[in-house]
Design an enzyme around this catalytic site. Structure first.
Site: not given
Length: 303
Positions: A87, A89, A105, A163, A183
């Site tokens: 996936q 972000h 993150e 990742h 995804r």
């Protein structure tokens, strides 16, 4: 939060109260989202939500933290019994275009079975066209870079990094307050309804950094693990009482091992506390030998 890839180690490692038959993948520990809220457990602000503190008592609780509509971090525990989907972000500009939320993150490996891996970045640079071909051929997993990890390792993931969390990891995740995930590949899994989970390949192709090749684990600089505009994270080996932050600043602490006390609150592994900026006694101290913690702060204006 039940997840198709979750397990039972948040209960066995950290004593979280989870339904015995549930596969729990995430515990949202510090959260200010429309669909979920942290609530103060005790003290004068008991039963207040994190969003209420953020909007009504900003200065006293959070000091000089930069302004935002909601508390800017979401902090979780993750139990990846099975591997997560491959996936991405979205970065800020792409998120705005796609009507999503940007998300960078940080992962801290709290526990890992032998051979556990994190999948981060690409093995080598590819074009979006080559990546798309691999998605259609179902060989996209061959493109992701894998790193074997152990407890104590850490990784920073900027928005745009392709990742997945590999099976057998339990992580502390500190992230932007976002729940947007695109995804790419879900290992041909079928959900409880007999259907594959939704993929978001077109959005992912716009979001992935195709020059992000073979990123490495964080190499700590003393106690410092990460310092970016969004957050600073330190790991402390707590062998004596210490002031958690200077006056008029707030911090979040996560007990990793042993036991931590702040004022009259004791934390065990996997427990979190928010230390208000206005608190007078700001010392944290070990209750057991071998106590370690993560200290999470948000850089203030001018930091």
């Amino acid at each position: 939060m039940e997840r198709i890839w979750g397990g039972h180690r948040l209960a066995s490692l950290f004593g979280k109260r989870t339904p015995p038959a549930a596969t729990v993948g995430e515990s949202w520990e510090i959260v200010d989202r429309p669909e979920a809220q942290s609530v103060v457990r005790n003290g004068p602000f008991r039963d207040r939500t994190l969003h209420e503190l953020w909007t009504r008592d900003r200065k006293a609780i959070f000091g000089n933290t930069p302004d935002s509509t909601r508390f800017p971090l979401l902090i979780k525990l993750l139990d990846a019994h099975d591997q997560l989907s491959l996936q991405v972000h979205p970065p800020e500009k792409i998120a705005a275009k796609l009507k999503g939320e940007p998300k960078s993150e940080f992962w801290y490996v709290a526990s890992a079975i032998p051979g556990a891996r994190l999948h981060v970045g690409l093995r080598k640079a590819v074009t979006p066209e080559q990546f798309g071909q691999a998605v259609r051929a179902r060989t996209v997993a061959d493109l992701v870079h894998g790193i074997e990890v152990k407890a104590g390792d850490a990784m920073f993931l900027p928005a745009g990094r392709f990742h997945a969390v590999g099976a057998g990891n339990v992580l502390v995740e500190v992230q932007q307050n976002s729940d947007t995930t695109y995804r790419v590949y879900d290992w041909n899994r079928i959900d409880d309804n007999g259907k594959p989970r939704e993929l978001h390949v077109d959005q992912a192709l716009e979001s992935i950094d195709f020059n992000d090749v073979a990123p490495a684990l964080i190499q700590p600089e003393g106690e410092l693990l990460a310092h970016i505009e969004l957050f600073e994270i330190q790991k402390w080996n707590l062998d004596a009482a210490r002031e958690i932050v200077p006056p008029d600043q707030f911090a979040i602490i996560c007990c990793l091992t042993g036991s931590v006390r702040c004022v009259d609150v004791d934390l065990r592994p996997g427990e979190f506390a928010l230390i208000p900026a206005a608190l007078m006694d700001r010392r944290v101290q070990q209750r057991e030998q071998g106590t370690t913690l993560l200290r999470i702060t948000i850089p203030g204006r001018g930091d």
